[in-house]
Design a protein around this motif. Structure first.
Motif, PDB file in Angstrom:
ATOM      1  N   LEU A 131      33.718 -27.440   4.500  1.00 21.13           N
ATOM      2  CA  LEU A 131      32.526 -26.882   5.016  1.00 21.13           C
ATOM      3  C   LEU A 131      31.143 -27.514   4.364  1.00 21.13           C
ATOM      4  CD1 LEU A 131      31.282 -24.215   6.405  1.00 21.13           C
ATOM      5  CD2 LEU A 131      31.266 -23.135   4.214  1.00 21.13           C
TER       6      LEU A 131
ATOM      7  N   GLY B 229      30.868 -27.422  -4.066  1.00 18.49           N
ATOM      8  CA  GLY B 229      32.132 -27.767  -3.133  1.00 18.49           C
ATOM      9  C   GLY B 229      31.562 -28.528  -1.949  1.00 18.49           C
ATOM     10  N   ALA B 230      30.631 -29.414  -1.945  1.00 19.91           N
ATOM     11  CA  ALA B 230      30.278 -30.423  -0.998  1.00 19.91           C
ATOM     12  C   ALA B 230      31.401 -31.400  -0.536  1.00 19.91           C
ATOM     13  CB  ALA B 230      29.094 -31.339  -1.341  1.00 19.91           C
TER      14      ALA B 230
ATOM     15  N   ALA C  15      30.839 -31.975 -10.724  1.00 23.26           N
ATOM     16  CA  ALA C  15      30.607 -30.641 -11.259  1.00 23.26           C
ATOM     17  C   ALA C  15      31.552 -29.748 -11.031  1.00 23.26           C
ATOM     18  CB  ALA C  15      29.508 -29.823 -10.844  1.00 23.26           C
TER      19      ALA C  15
ATOM     20  N   SER D  91      38.313 -22.748  -3.905  1.00 23.61           N
ATOM     21  CA  SER D  91      39.587 -22.456  -3.081  1.00 23.61           C
ATOM     22  C   SER D  91      40.631 -21.823  -4.156  1.00 23.61           C
ATOM     23  CB  SER D  91      39.973 -23.797  -2.655  1.00 23.61           C
ATOM     24  OG  SER D  91      39.636 -24.929  -3.378  1.00 23.61           O
TER      25      SER D  91
ATOM     26  N   ARG E 261      38.472 -17.395  -8.995  1.00 25.63           N
ATOM     27  CA  ARG E 261      37.255 -17.482  -8.379  1.00 25.63           C
ATOM     28  C   ARG E 261      35.921 -16.913  -9.231  1.00 25.63           C
ATOM     29  NH1 ARG E 261      38.096 -17.994  -2.051  1.00 25.63           N
ATOM     30  NH2 ARG E 261      39.277 -15.753  -2.313  1.00 25.63           N
TER      31      ARG E 261
ATOM     32  N   ASN F  45      41.178 -22.191  11.433  1.00 24.67           N
ATOM     33  CA  ASN F  45      42.044 -21.462  10.846  1.00 24.67           C
ATOM     34  C   ASN F  45      43.299 -21.362  11.918  1.00 24.67           C
ATOM     35  OD1 ASN F  45      40.576 -20.967   8.649  1.00 24.67           O
ATOM     36  ND2 ASN F  45      40.367 -18.909   9.015  1.00 24.67           N
TER      37      ASN F  45
ATOM     38  N   LYS G  34      35.555 -38.240  -4.098  1.00 23.89           N
ATOM     39  CA  LYS G  34      35.496 -37.427  -2.995  1.00 23.89           C
ATOM     40  C   LYS G  34      33.861 -37.377  -2.671  1.00 23.89           C
ATOM     41  CE  LYS G  34      39.270 -34.311  -2.639  1.00 23.89           C
ATOM     42  NZ  LYS G  34      39.625 -32.837  -2.534  1.00 23.89           N
TER      43      LYS G  34
ATOM     44  N   ARG H 180      33.721 -24.325  11.923  1.00 24.68           N
ATOM     45  CA  ARG H 180      33.042 -24.526  10.374  1.00 24.68           C
ATOM     46  C   ARG H 180      31.622 -25.171  10.582  1.00 24.68           C
ATOM     47  NH1 ARG H 180      38.138 -26.462   8.959  1.00 24.68           N
ATOM     48  NH2 ARG H 180      39.186 -25.337   7.268  1.00 24.68           N
TER      49      ARG H 180
ATOM     50  N   ASN I 184      30.476 -15.143   6.128  1.00 26.07           N
ATOM     51  CA  ASN I 184      31.218 -15.889   7.136  1.00 26.07           C
ATOM     52  C   ASN I 184      32.481 -15.244   7.823  1.00 26.07           C
ATOM     53  OD1 ASN I 184      29.442 -17.801   7.031  1.00 26.07           O
ATOM     54  ND2 ASN I 184      30.777 -19.251   5.722  1.00 26.07           N
ATOM     55  N   SER I 185      32.811 -15.149   9.108  1.00 27.89           N
ATOM     56  CA  SER I 185      33.912 -14.484   9.650  1.00 27.89           C
ATOM     57  C   SER I 185      35.067 -15.741   9.530  1.00 27.89           C
ATOM     58  CB  SER I 185      34.082 -13.824  10.960  1.00 27.89           C
ATOM     59  OG  SER I 185      34.994 -13.165  11.294  1.00 27.89           O
TER      60      SER I 185
ATOM     61  N   GLN J 277      34.964 -18.662 -12.048  1.00 30.65           N
ATOM     62  CA  GLN J 277      34.521 -19.848 -11.628  1.00 30.65           C
ATOM     63  C   GLN J 277      32.947 -19.496 -11.090  1.00 30.65           C
ATOM     64  OE1 GLN J 277      37.145 -21.669  -9.126  1.00 30.65           O
ATOM     65  NE2 GLN J 277      38.595 -22.507 -10.874  1.00 30.65           N
TER      66      GLN J 277
ATOM     67  N   ARG K   3      34.093 -31.598  -7.621  1.00 28.29           N
ATOM     68  CA  ARG K   3      34.782 -31.960  -9.123  1.00 28.29           C
ATOM     69  C   ARG K   3      35.405 -33.240  -8.912  1.00 28.29           C
ATOM     70  NH1 ARG K   3      39.857 -27.861  -8.134  1.00 28.29           N
ATOM     71  NH2 ARG K   3      39.976 -28.168  -6.096  1.00 28.29           N
ATOM     72  N   ASP K   4      35.467 -33.909  -7.933  1.00 28.23           N
ATOM     73  CA  ASP K   4      36.250 -35.326  -7.900  1.00 28.23           C
ATOM     74  C   ASP K   4      35.334 -36.060  -7.438  1.00 28.23           C
ATOM     75  OD1 ASP K   4      37.725 -37.364  -7.036  1.00 28.23           O
ATOM     76  OD2 ASP K   4      39.404 -36.085  -5.945  1.00 28.23           O
TER      77      ASP K   4
ATOM     78  N   TYR L 158      33.785 -26.039 -11.353  1.00 32.07           N
ATOM     79  CA  TYR L 158      33.401 -24.639 -11.354  1.00 32.07           C
ATOM     80  C   TYR L 158      33.985 -24.054 -12.787  1.00 32.07           C
ATOM     81  CZ  TYR L 158      32.478 -24.441  -6.220  1.00 32.07           C
ATOM     82  OH  TYR L 158      31.858 -24.395  -4.990  1.00 32.07           O
TER      83      TYR L 158
ATOM     84  N   TYR M 105      37.076 -19.220   9.942  1.00 30.62           N
ATOM     85  CA  TYR M 105      36.755 -20.512  11.048  1.00 30.62           C
ATOM     86  C   TYR M 105      37.785 -20.323  12.219  1.00 30.62           C
ATOM     87  CZ  TYR M 105      35.368 -21.983   6.129  1.00 30.62           C
ATOM     88  OH  TYR M 105      34.632 -21.821   5.146  1.00 30.62           O
TER      89      TYR M 105
HETATM   90  N1  LIG Z   1      35.901 -18.155   6.488  1.00 26.39           N
HETATM   91  C1  LIG Z   1      37.431 -18.675   6.489  1.00 26.39           C
HETATM   92  O1  LIG Z   1      38.077 -18.809   7.545  1.00 26.39           O
HETATM   93  C2  LIG Z   1      37.755 -19.703   5.283  1.00 26.39           C
HETATM   94  C3  LIG Z   1      39.115 -20.008   5.656  1.00 26.39           C
HETATM   95  C4  LIG Z   1      39.290 -20.816   4.099  1.00 26.39           C
HETATM   96  C5  LIG Z   1      38.615 -20.842   3.176  1.00 26.39           C
HETATM   97  N2  LIG Z   1      37.600 -20.283   3.114  1.00 26.39           N
HETATM   98  C6  LIG Z   1      36.448 -20.021   1.801  1.00 26.39           C
HETATM   99  O2  LIG Z   1      35.502 -21.032   2.313  1.00 26.39           O
HETATM  100  C7  LIG Z   1      35.458 -22.233   1.350  1.00 26.39           C
HETATM  101  C8  LIG Z   1      35.085 -23.378   2.047  1.00 26.39           C
HETATM  102  O3  LIG Z   1      36.138 -23.588   3.017  1.00 26.39           O
HETATM  103  P1  LIG Z   1      36.206 -24.993   3.123  1.00 26.39           P
HETATM  104  O4  LIG Z   1      37.037 -25.037   4.632  1.00 26.39           O
HETATM  105  O5  LIG Z   1      35.479 -26.084   2.866  1.00 26.39           O
HETATM  106  O6  LIG Z   1      37.284 -25.214   1.980  1.00 26.39           O
HETATM  107  P2  LIG Z   1      38.157 -26.598   1.503  1.00 26.39           P
HETATM  108  O7  LIG Z   1      37.875 -27.610   2.239  1.00 26.39           O
HETATM  109  O8  LIG Z   1      39.329 -26.327   0.436  1.00 26.39           O
HETATM  110  O9  LIG Z   1      36.791 -26.753   0.297  1.00 26.39           O
HETATM  111  C9  LIG Z   1      36.819 -25.990  -0.759  1.00 26.39           C
HETATM  112  C10 LIG Z   1      35.731 -26.730  -1.963  1.00 26.39           C
HETATM  113  O10 LIG Z   1      35.724 -26.095  -3.087  1.00 26.39           O
HETATM  114  C11 LIG Z   1      35.770 -27.127  -4.047  1.00 26.39           C
HETATM  115  N3  LIG Z   1      36.360 -26.645  -5.273  1.00 26.39           N
HETATM  116  C12 LIG Z   1      37.614 -25.716  -5.394  1.00 26.39           C
HETATM  117  N4  LIG Z   1      37.799 -25.582  -6.908  1.00 26.39           N
HETATM  118  C13 LIG Z   1      36.590 -26.017  -7.334  1.00 26.39           C
HETATM  119  C14 LIG Z   1      36.282 -26.196  -8.829  1.00 26.39           C
HETATM  120  N5  LIG Z   1      37.392 -25.720  -9.853  1.00 26.39           N
HETATM  121  N6  LIG Z   1      35.202 -26.892  -9.099  1.00 26.39           N
HETATM  122  C15 LIG Z   1      34.556 -27.543  -8.227  1.00 26.39           C
HETATM  123  N7  LIG Z   1      34.626 -27.277  -6.972  1.00 26.39           N
HETATM  124  C16 LIG Z   1      35.932 -26.712  -6.590  1.00 26.39           C
HETATM  125  C17 LIG Z   1      36.466 -28.153  -3.458  1.00 26.39           C
HETATM  126  O11 LIG Z   1      37.013 -29.068  -4.264  1.00 26.39           O
HETATM  127  P3  LIG Z   1      38.006 -30.458  -4.012  1.00 26.39           P
HETATM  128  O12 LIG Z   1      37.346 -31.159  -2.877  1.00 26.39           O
HETATM  129  O13 LIG Z   1      38.035 -31.407  -5.354  1.00 26.39           O
HETATM  130  O14 LIG Z   1      39.175 -29.702  -3.660  1.00 26.39           O
HETATM  131  C18 LIG Z   1      35.930 -28.203  -2.144  1.00 26.39           C
HETATM  132  O15 LIG Z   1      34.806 -29.073  -2.312  1.00 26.39           O
HETATM  133  C19 LIG Z   1      36.750 -22.314   0.704  1.00 26.39           C
HETATM  134  O16 LIG Z   1      36.729 -22.705  -0.519  1.00 26.39           O
HETATM  135  C20 LIG Z   1      37.201 -20.675   0.832  1.00 26.39           C
HETATM  136  O17 LIG Z   1      36.667 -20.010  -0.457  1.00 26.39           O
HETATM  137  C21 LIG Z   1      36.932 -19.540   4.246  1.00 26.39           C
END
Ligand SMILES: NC(=O)c1ccc[n+]([C@@H]2O[C@H](COP(=O)([O-])OP(=O)(O)OC[C@H]3O[C@@H](n4cnc5c(N)ncnc54)[C@H](OP(=O)(O)O)[C@@H]3O)[C@@H](O)[C@H]2O)c1
Length: 290
Positions: free
Chosen positions: A12, A7-8, A53, A77, A82, A145, A39, A172, A139-140, A85, A35-36, A55, A142
Motif C-alpha cells: 500500500l 510503512g512505505a 524507521a 503487519s 501494533r 485479498n 527496500k 490497494r 479501509n475495507s 508500535q 525499517r529495511d 515502529y 483489499y
Molecule cells: N484492508 C485490508 O484488506 C488489509 C489486508 C492486509 C493488511 N492490511 C493492513 O494494511 C497495512 C498495509 O497493507 P499492505 O498490503 O501494504 O501490507 P504490507 O505489504 O505487508 O506492508 C506492511 C508495511 O508495514 C511495515 N512494517 C511492518 N512492521 C514494521 C515495523 N516494525 N517497523 C516499520 N515498518 C514496519 C512493513 O515493512 P517491511 O516492508 O519491512 O515488512 C511494510 O512497509 C498492513 O500492514 C495491515 O496493517 C489491510
C-alpha cells in the motif's frame, strides 16, 4: 510542506508514494520510511526522500519525522505488537508537532467486533488522545485479498463462512489514492473516512469468477470452525486461519460493508469494481489456468 509516509516499503505504502507524486506533490516534499534500507531504494528512485524507521525504535521514528508537516501512519503487519508500535509513531508525530496524522484503519473501527479490529480501535484512541489533528482512513478489504486465489477458486470453488455478508472491497491502488488525496487536502483534520468500493457477497464473488472465466465456480458456506480446519489443512498457520475465519464472521455481521461513498468522493472517480478486478485477474492467467 513535508509529508512522511511510514510503512512505505509495503504494497500500500509504495502505491501511496506514487499517488502523491501523480497528484502533484513535489518529490523533495515526500519522505518514504521503512525499517529495511534495501527496500527503500526503489522509492528513492522515484525521487522522494527516504529514511529508515522501525515502529519498534522510537529514536529512529523521531529522526525520520523531524520537520514533518503531515504523517501517514500505515498500520503495521506484526499483529499483536501494533498498538505499542503505532504508539511510538504517534509520540514521534507529537514531538514533530505535525499538522495532521492520517491512519489506515478498518471500517466501523469503534464498534467492529472482528479480532483484527481491536488494534485499529486502540490506535485510533491513542491518536485521539494525543490531541493531534487527525484523519482516519478506514479501509475495507483489499480486493487483492481474493484475487491471487482465483486459480484455487477455479479448481475448488470459493469456500467461506461469511454468509450473505457484503464486502466493500477496493483495490490497494484506490485506497492508496484516497490516502494521497486526504494527505494533500487542506480540510482533512477531524474527518473519519469509511472507505470501500462496490460491495459483494462471497457468492457474488464466485459468480464474477464464473462470468470472467466461463467456468462454473460456486460458493460453499461452511461453519467457521470447519473453515479453520480447511485453511490450516491447506498450509496456513492455525492462528492466521482463525483470524481469517473470525473475519468472515465479521463480514457476516456487516462489518466490512461501507455505504458512505467516501472512497469515490476522495479519489474523484468511481473505484475499480470487484467485477473489473476479477476480469482483469482472470485474463492475466495462463490460458490453461483460466
Ligand atoms: N484492508 C485490508 O484488506 C488489509 C489486508 C492486509 C493488511 N492490511 C493492513 O494494511 C497495512 C498495509 O497493507 P499492505 O498490503 O501494504 O501490507 P504490507 O505489504 O505487508 O506492508 C506492511 C508495511 O508495514 C511495515 N512494517 C511492518 N512492521 C514494521 C515495523 N516494525 N517497523 C516499520 N515498518 C514496519 C512493513 O515493512 P517491511 O516492508 O519491512 O515488512 C511494510 O512497509 C498492513 O500492514 C495491515 O496493517 C489491510
Amino acid at each position: 510542506m513535508t509529508i512522511v509516509v511510514t510503512g512505505a516499503t509495503g504494497q500500500l505504502g509504495h502505491l501511496v508514494i506514487e499517488a502523491l507524486l501523480r497528484r502533484g506533490a513535489a518529490p523533495q516534499d515526500v519522505v518514504a520510511t521503512g525499517r529495511d534500507e534495501a527496500k527503500l531504494a526503489p522509492l528513492a528512485a522515484l525521487g522522494v526522500r527516504t529514511a529508515v524507521a522501525d515502529y519498534a525504535d522510537p529514536a529512529s521514528l523521531r529522526t525520520a519525522l523531524e520537520g514533518a508537516t503531515k504523517v501517514l501512519l500505515i498500520s503495521g503487519s506484526e499483529v499483536g505488537q501494533r498498538v505499542a508500535q503505532h504508539g511510538n509513531v504517534i509520540d514521534a508525530a507529537k514531538d514533530a508537532g505535525v499538522e495532521l496524522i492520517a491512519y489506515t484503519s478498518i471500517p466501523k473501527a469503534d464498534t467492529n467486533a472482528m479480532l483484527l479490529a481491536g488494534e485499529h480501535r486502540a490506535t485510533e484512541e491513542l491518536i485521539t488522545a494525543s490531541g493531534l489533528p487527525h484523519t482516519f482512513l478506514r479501509n475495507s478489504w483489499y480486493l487483492e485479498n481474493y484475487l491471487p486465489q482465483i486459480p484455487t477458486y477455479l479448481e475448488h470453488g470459493v469456500v467461506g463462512a461469511a454468509g450473505e455478508g457484503r464486502i466493500s472491497g477496493a483495490t490497494r491502488a484506490d485506497f492508496a489514492d484516497a490516502a494521497a488525496a486526504a494527505l494533500l487536502a487542506d480540510d482533512s483534520a477531524g474527518r473519519v473516512h469509511e472507505l470501500g468500493g462496490e460491495s459483494f457477497t462471497l457468492g457474488e464473488l464466485a459468480a464474477a469468477v464464473s462470468e470472467a472465466s466461463g467456468r462454473d465456480v460456486t460458493y460453499t458456506e461452511v461453519p467457521g470452525d470447519q473453515l479453520v480446519e480447511i485453511l490450516a489443512g491447506a498450509g496456513l498457520p492455525r492462528p492466521f486461519a482463525e483470524v481469517l475465519a473470525d473475519a468472515d464472521a465479521g463480514i457476516a455481521r456487516g462489518e466490512l460493508e461501507v455505504t458512505t461513498g467516501d472512497l469515490e468522493r476522495l479519489i474523484g472517480r468511481r473505484p475499480t469494481s470487484y467485477r473489473e478486478a476479477v476480469a482483469e485477474a482472470v485474463s492475466a492467467l495462463a490460458p490453461s489456468a483460466s
